[in-house]
Design a protein around this motif. Structure first.
Motif, PDB file in Angstrom:
ATOM      1  N   ARG A   1     -66.326 -41.139  27.442  1.00 14.10           N
ATOM      2  CA  ARG A   1     -66.135 -41.862  26.106  1.00 14.10           C
ATOM      3  C   ARG A   1     -65.248 -42.875  26.026  1.00 14.10           C
ATOM      4  O   ARG A   1     -64.603 -44.123  25.751  1.00 14.10           O
ATOM      5  N   ILE A   2     -63.573 -42.408  26.850  1.00 13.88           N
ATOM      6  CA  ILE A   2     -62.111 -42.938  26.696  1.00 13.88           C
ATOM      7  C   ILE A   2     -62.885 -44.625  27.346  1.00 13.88           C
ATOM      8  O   ILE A   2     -62.119 -45.576  26.756  1.00 13.88           O
TER       9      ILE A   2
ATOM     10  N   LEU B   1     -57.996 -42.409  34.121  1.00 13.96           N
ATOM     11  CA  LEU B   1     -57.537 -43.593  32.919  1.00 13.96           C
ATOM     12  C   LEU B   1     -56.535 -44.230  33.296  1.00 13.96           C
ATOM     13  O   LEU B   1     -56.710 -45.843  33.112  1.00 13.96           O
TER      14      LEU B   1
ATOM     15  N   ALA C   1     -64.608 -47.833  26.006  1.00 12.71           N
ATOM     16  CA  ALA C   1     -64.148 -47.549  25.162  1.00 12.71           C
ATOM     17  C   ALA C   1     -63.473 -49.111  25.513  1.00 12.71           C
ATOM     18  O   ALA C   1     -63.061 -50.380  24.938  1.00 12.71           O
ATOM     19  N   TYR C   2     -61.812 -48.230  26.467  1.00 12.94           N
ATOM     20  CA  TYR C   2     -61.414 -49.589  27.132  1.00 12.94           C
ATOM     21  C   TYR C   2     -61.468 -50.825  27.929  1.00 12.94           C
ATOM     22  O   TYR C   2     -61.535 -51.909  27.922  1.00 12.94           O
TER      23      TYR C   2
ATOM     24  N   SER D   1     -62.741 -53.155  25.488  1.00 11.92           N
ATOM     25  CA  SER D   1     -61.762 -54.171  24.643  1.00 11.92           C
ATOM     26  C   SER D   1     -61.318 -54.843  25.671  1.00 11.92           C
ATOM     27  O   SER D   1     -60.099 -56.161  25.376  1.00 11.92           O
TER      28      SER D   1
ATOM     29  N   GLY E   1     -64.989 -36.695  27.959  1.00 17.13           N
ATOM     30  CA  GLY E   1     -63.776 -37.641  27.151  1.00 17.13           C
ATOM     31  C   GLY E   1     -63.639 -38.408  28.378  1.00 17.13           C
ATOM     32  O   GLY E   1     -63.274 -39.426  27.786  1.00 17.13           O
ATOM     33  N   THR E   2     -63.798 -38.268  29.545  1.00 15.75           N
ATOM     34  CA  THR E   2     -63.178 -39.121  30.049  1.00 15.75           C
ATOM     35  C   THR E   2     -64.406 -40.666  29.864  1.00 15.75           C
ATOM     36  O   THR E   2     -63.836 -42.427  29.480  1.00 15.75           O
TER      37      THR E   2
END
Lengths: 299, 299
Positions: free
Chosen positions: A141-142, A89, A145-146, A149, A138-139
């Motif tokens: 998905r995040i 991330l 979204a990042y 954005s 999870g990585t």
């Protein structure tokens, strides 16, 4: 176009460097070990200061992030998965903040919920059965979204089963090839489960093609056709003349292992435009040729 | 039983400390600001060394992790969400490794896919529309797998809409209460959207009850009954005698805002055994009483 490749001395990484160079990228590698012919930074990616300094120094336009814990037998449940989530991330954020534009990460078929036979990016749910699968899921998905954005172009190459030259011991094909060439017995499962195997050179080429494309989101990287593990092992044994060394059924198949794991490859073929180079036969020839060299060199 | 509470000086955190103390926990708090009556550590949780040293020093048996970026207007898209994912994962690992047994984290209804009216933990899909929602959702997925792999007891209290004493400005109820008490116009949306509001004291009590229970996985923390935002604002205006200050429709409601957001509370009521103490009427009285104190103190 300047690409930074993490995990560059790994099984896929070494092949990815050549594939990216062939596409005209200025390749910068992150790897523990030297990589002749490539600019390499022996950086510990789990160290925040080292990681950020590297990204700032290279200032890549593209990033192919392959590094993760891949220690055979341990990575499924290792707590290091948490550290790799965090590092991945922060890598994306650092990359974007120095002007990076295209970020591609390697995922895994273990993100999918076991149950279907054929896994499709758009329709098969992701509810992984393992910590490794959950950490990758999870990585993704995040990061999606990042990326959304901030307007970063982001894709996720979901790897299935790999084989080929340079695979570390402790995995199915590498251990089988080594045993068959050294005359050692190879106790294994009944081998009826079907898996989607792709030669590592094709996996690396597919990732390079994905990086070089505008395709976003998850893209399966597989052959599109699962074969029984027995077919693959029989293929190796036929080439080495020692089918007697394969002891099918000497080890149980874990009850959690699904019967079939096959990649739907429409996105890879039609959107990315990738076609594999190796048939399974050619791939097994190639793999054994490499292992013959290793064995005669005493590896 | 020794509990470490992060985000302890936040809106929920301050009330959670009292609720945990009342249940007999030895309470240790992490907060930027002093918290009279509680042992507090002014640690930067985004600093790995500080975070790990704190966990090792306190060696809690229980952890209630509330800290996250909550800056009004910014937290939905802030890149700090990535840092909070990383800190939360590492916090869980450090906690487990010093002998921690029960880990509870605050999540958000923004993890759910908008579309349903009533959100159920078991059946409503999570595909968040925002970076904040995705960061929380991804964290939960990874932590659940980690907890499962090591045998840590883990629950996730999914918060809906909160109101009550101590809410920072920049949010609906705090800004409305302040405007109504100071005679300022309050331009707002048409207010027909229904939201599940729970008084912050009940939210904090529910989290304490969840921590004190053996329930695992996601648990919605809400009233179980959504009310139109207009009902809530009208309730405040009736109590202050200035309904003229509410300018409904002066601001548009974002098209991404669903008509209804309501928590299914079967898990909270039946498995955790929690019942809210405040009705909406009592909660609005209580909230305005606090704001009257603030306003006369010149806040």
């Amino acid at each position: 176009m300047r690409v930074l490749v993490t995990g560059a001395s790994g099984f896929v990484g070494r092949h990815a460097l050549a594939a990216l160079a062939a596409r005209g990228y200025e390749v910068h590698a992150v790897a523990r070990n030297p990589l002749p012919g490539f600019t390499n930074y022996p950086v510990d990616l789990l160290d925040e200061a080292q990681r950020r300094a590297l990204v700032a120094r290279v200032a890549p336009s593209h990033l192919l992030h392959l590094a993760w814990d891949a220690e055979p037998g341990k990575y499924w449940t290792s707590a290091s998965n948490l550290a790799w989530v965090a590092a991945s991330l922060d890598l994306a954020r650092s990359f974007y903040e120095v002007g990076g534009r295209r970020f591609v990460v390697s995922g895994t078929c273990a993100e999918y919920t076991w149950g279907a036979d054929r896994f499709d990016e758009a329709t098969t749910p992701c509810r992984p059965a393992t910590l490794y699968g959950a950490a990758k899921d999870g990585t993704r998905r995040i990061l999606a979204a990042y990326a959304d954005s901030v307007g970063l172009s982001f894709a996720w190459g979901r790897l299935f089963y790999l084989y080929g030259p340079g695979e570390r011991r402790g995995r199915l094909v590498s251990d089988a090839a080594h045993a068959l060439l050294t005359g050692a017995a190879f106790p294994t499962s009944p081998g009826h489960q079907a898996r989607d195997f792709l030669h590592v050179v094709d996996v690396a080429s597919a990732l390079a093609a994905l990086l070089d494309s505008p395709v976003t989101g998850a893209v399966n990287i597989g052959s599109g056709m699962a074969v029984p593990v027995r077919t693959l092992l029989d293929g190796l044994a036929a080439r080495t003349g020692r089918p007697d060394l394969l002891h099918y059924g000497a080890r149980p198949l874990s009850p959690s292992e699904p019967a079939v794991i096959e990649a739907a490859t429409t996105r890879l073929r039609e959107e990315v435009g990738f076609r594999p180079r190796f048939t399974l036969d050619a791939g097994l020839d190639d793999t054994l040729a490499w292992w013959r060299g290793q064995v005669s060199a005493g590896q």
